[in-house]
Design a protein around this motif. Structure first.
Motif, short mmCIF file in Angstrom:
data_model
loop_
_atom_site.label_atom_id
_atom_site.label_comp_id
_atom_site.label_asym_id
_atom_site.label_seq_id
_atom_site.Cartn_x
_atom_site.Cartn_y
_atom_site.Cartn_z
N VAL A 254 0.83 -1.21 0.00
CA VAL A 254 0.00 0.00 0.00
C VAL A 254 0.86 1.26 0.00
CG1 VAL A 254 -1.84 -1.24 1.23
CG2 VAL A 254 -0.22 0.13 2.53
N ALA A 255 0.30 2.33 -0.51
CA ALA A 255 1.01 3.62 -0.53
C ALA A 255 1.00 4.27 0.85
CB ALA A 255 0.38 4.55 -1.57
N ASP A 256 -0.11 4.15 1.57
CA ASP A 256 -0.28 4.85 2.85
C ASP A 256 -0.93 3.89 3.84
OD1 ASP A 256 -1.31 6.38 5.00
OD2 ASP A 256 -1.61 8.13 3.71
N ILE A 257 -0.16 3.39 4.77
CA ILE A 257 -0.68 2.40 5.72
C ILE A 257 -1.83 2.96 6.53
CG2 ILE A 257 -0.12 1.13 7.85
CD1 ILE A 257 2.43 0.21 6.49
N GLU A 258 -1.74 4.20 7.00
CA GLU A 258 -2.80 4.75 7.85
C GLU A 258 -4.11 4.93 7.08
OE1 GLU A 258 -2.63 4.71 11.10
OE2 GLU A 258 -0.58 3.99 10.86
N ALA A 259 -4.05 5.35 5.83
CA ALA A 259 -5.27 5.46 5.01
C ALA A 259 -5.88 4.08 4.79
CB ALA A 259 -4.96 6.13 3.67
N THR A 260 -5.04 3.09 4.59
CA THR A 260 -5.53 1.72 4.40
C THR A 260 -6.16 1.20 5.68
OG1 THR A 260 -3.84 1.34 2.72
CG2 THR A 260 -4.86 -0.61 3.71
N LEU B 257 0.03 -5.47 5.98
CA LEU B 257 0.22 -4.28 5.16
C LEU B 257 1.70 -3.96 5.03
CD1 LEU B 257 -2.63 -2.05 6.65
CD2 LEU B 257 -2.76 -3.70 4.76
N HIS B 258 2.17 -3.88 3.78
CA HIS B 258 3.54 -3.47 3.50
C HIS B 258 3.49 -2.12 2.79
CE1 HIS B 258 5.45 -7.78 3.24
NE2 HIS B 258 4.82 -7.57 4.39
N ARG B 259 4.32 -1.19 3.23
CA ARG B 259 4.39 0.11 2.55
C ARG B 259 5.18 -0.06 1.27
NH1 ARG B 259 7.89 4.15 2.49
NH2 ARG B 259 9.04 3.37 4.29
N ALA B 260 4.65 0.44 0.18
CA ALA B 260 5.32 0.37 -1.12
C ALA B 260 6.72 0.97 -1.01
CB ALA B 260 4.51 1.10 -2.19
N GLY B 261 7.71 0.24 -1.49
CA GLY B 261 9.09 0.68 -1.42
C GLY B 261 9.80 0.23 -0.17
N ALA B 262 9.05 -0.31 0.80
CA ALA B 262 9.63 -0.80 2.05
C ALA B 262 9.03 -2.16 2.39
CB ALA B 262 9.40 0.20 3.18
N GLY C 179 3.01 -4.11 -5.60
CA GLY C 179 2.62 -2.75 -5.93
C GLY C 179 1.22 -2.45 -5.45
N PRO C 180 0.96 -1.21 -5.08
CA PRO C 180 -0.38 -0.81 -4.65
C PRO C 180 -1.40 -0.95 -5.78
CG PRO C 180 1.26 0.82 -4.01
CD PRO C 180 1.94 -0.13 -4.96
#
Length: 127
Positions: free
Chosen positions: A13-19, A49-54, A64-65
């Motif tokens: 995901v791009a934004d863990i908190e939004a997800t 949940l994995h942050r995209a790029g990390a 990818g998200p």
């Protein structure tokens, strides 16, 4: 060997908190584990949940998200589900529509999470 159940899936995901906020609106619970990693728990399963790029290794070859298409069984009939989604400010992409599930016919409503993943919310329907 035989597969018994699905334990967890990983969403990049791009934004863990939004997800987290989106899936909490669907009734899942935030779980923190393993040194601060975040997952969304429901029933006996979870979404890590994995942050995209990390991403946490090992991971999918091309994480990818927005690349997932998920279906969750829910405990609300379609009319109550659409009302709940409206109250949560979640737009409906399609539905309610009849679909074929793994174990029974379904009535499904489709929404998108913050990354654009397609999320199907379903109740079992009479045959």
């Amino acid at each position: 060997m035989r597969v018994l159940a699905l334990d967890h899936l990983v969403l990049t995901v791009a934004d863990i908190e939004a997800t987290v906020a989106f899936y909490q609106a669907l009734g899942m619970q935030r779980v923190t584990f393993g040194g601060g990693r975040v997952a969304m728990a429901f029933g006996r399963q979870k979404l890590n949940l994995h942050r995209a790029g990390a991403e946490i290794a090992p991971h999918a070859r091309r994480p990818g998200p927005g690349s997932a298409d998920l279906c969750f069984l829910v405990d609300l009939p379609p009319e109550a589900l659409t009302a709940h989604l409206g109250q949560q400010g979640i737009g409906i992409e399609l539905g309610p529509v009849r679909r074929t599930g793994a174990a029974a016919p379904l009535v499904s409503v489709y929404v998108r999470d913050p990354d654009g993943n397609l999320v199907e919310l379903s109740t079992e329907a009479a045959a």
